[in-house]
Design an enzyme around this catalytic site. Structure first.
Site, PDB file in Angstrom:
ATOM      1  N   CYS A 172      -2.117  -2.569   7.800  1.00 27.21           N
ATOM      2  CA  CYS A 172      -2.063  -3.513   6.676  1.00 27.21           C
ATOM      3  C   CYS A 172      -0.825  -4.409   6.709  1.00 27.21           C
ATOM      4  CB  CYS A 172      -2.175  -2.756   5.358  1.00 27.21           C
ATOM      5  SG  CYS A 172      -3.819  -2.025   5.151  1.00 27.21           S
ATOM      6  N   LYS A 228      -6.543  -5.020  -3.203  1.00 18.40           N
ATOM      7  CA  LYS A 228      -7.193  -5.696  -2.071  1.00 18.40           C
ATOM      8  C   LYS A 228      -8.228  -4.766  -1.435  1.00 18.40           C
ATOM      9  CE  LYS A 228      -3.429  -4.478   1.158  1.00 18.40           C
ATOM     10  NZ  LYS A 228      -4.162  -3.682   2.142  1.00 18.40           N
ATOM     11  N   ASP A 237       0.786  -1.246   0.000  1.00 16.51           N
ATOM     12  CA  ASP A 237       0.000   0.000   0.000  1.00 16.51           C
ATOM     13  C   ASP A 237       0.813   1.288   0.000  1.00 16.51           C
ATOM     14  OD1 ASP A 237      -1.878  -1.986   0.219  1.00 16.51           O
ATOM     15  OD2 ASP A 237      -2.778  -1.283   2.089  1.00 16.51           O
TER      16      ASP A 237
HETATM   17  C1  C5J Z   1      -3.007   0.577   5.458  1.00 15.89           C
HETATM   18  C2  C5J Z   1      -4.620   1.904   6.598  1.00 15.89           C
HETATM   19  N1  C5J Z   1      -2.505   0.392   4.243  1.00 15.89           N
HETATM   20  N2  C5J Z   1      -3.763   2.253   7.555  1.00 15.89           N
HETATM   21  N3  C5J Z   1      -4.213   1.178   5.535  1.00 15.89           N
HETATM   22  O1  C5J Z   1      -2.386   0.266   6.445  1.00 15.89           O
HETATM   23  O2  C5J Z   1      -5.767   2.261   6.648  1.00 15.89           O
END
Ligand code: C5J
Length: 223
Positions: free
Chosen positions: A165, A132, A27
């Site tokens: 995540c 995802k 991400d």
């Molecule tokens: C991820 C989030 N990628 N913190 N998303 O960790 O909302």
């Protein structure tokens, strides 16, 4: 014998063969890392995540040189939001939520500018980009199939955010039998104390979810 690397790590050395190891980059999207993205809209200091980019570029370069499998993930949803649970849409009671228009396009919607990966870590041909809908990269994706088909048993886990995540994915991977090394300087959180504790939670109890090391330890150990 396969060429193995031994990385000084917590709780003890992490041994892996680059041929059976994937680099997973979670991400690293504009919405989480850049000013005016969703992360900043939620009131977070995005500069805390920016410091992961430089070490991650080095690790990505090394993985490419070694011909390792590289997988980039993106958290986001279909434009019609049919894969967005109402709970996720409404949680936080914010004025803007997933799917709302923002300065980088609709927030966390696939195909929008803000949803995509930052330029500094842009995927190249041959690297998998996995969309995802959840926090974990295994949930409602074909990640496990992709890893199995490529003979992958070990994961080097990087990206953001450490306690969300990255943690969820590492836990999911650990339950599926993958041996995970999480890189401390290639992961980041809007909450430094959560970052520290999340890493400790990985390697505690003899490595209950996996191993933790920094990128320097990994890079020096590469064959
Ligand atoms: C991820 C989030 N990628 N913190 N998303 O960790 O909302």
């Amino acid at each position: 014998p396969p060429p193995t690397a031994s990385v000084p790590a917590e709780p003890y050395a992490y041994e892996f063969d680059p041929a059976t190891t994937a680099l997973v980059i979670i991400d690293m999207q504009r919405d989480f890392l850049e000013p005016e993205g969703f992360g900043e809209m939620l009131g977070n200091d995005v500069s805390l995540l920016a410091k992961t980019v430089e070490p991650l570029q080095k690790v990505l370069g090394a993985a490419r040189d070694l011909g390792m499998l590289v997988i980039h993930t993106r958290e986001g949803h279909r434009p019609d939001l049919t894969d967005l649970p109402p709970s996720k849409r409404d949680r936080g009671k914010g004025e803007k939520t997933i799917g709302s228009p923002g300065p980088k396009g609709r927030i966390l919607v696939r195909g929008e500018f803000g949803h995509d990966i930052i330029d500094d870590l842009a995927p190249i041909e041959g690297e998998a980009v996995l969309d995802k809908p959840g926090k974990g990269a295994f949930y409602a994706t074909d990640l496990e199939l992709l890893l199995k088909n490529n003979g992958i048993t070990h994961l080097i886990v990087t990206g953001v955010t450490t306690e969300v995540c990255v943690h969820t994915t590492t836990r999911e991977a650990n339950d599926r039998g993958f041996e995970c090394l999480v890189l401390s300087d290639c992961t980041g959180s809007y909450f430094p104390e959560f970052h520290e504790m999340a890493l400790k939670m990985i390697s505690a109890q003899g490595g209950i979810f996996g191993w933790v090391a920094d990128s320097e330890a990994l890079l020096s150990a590469l064959p």
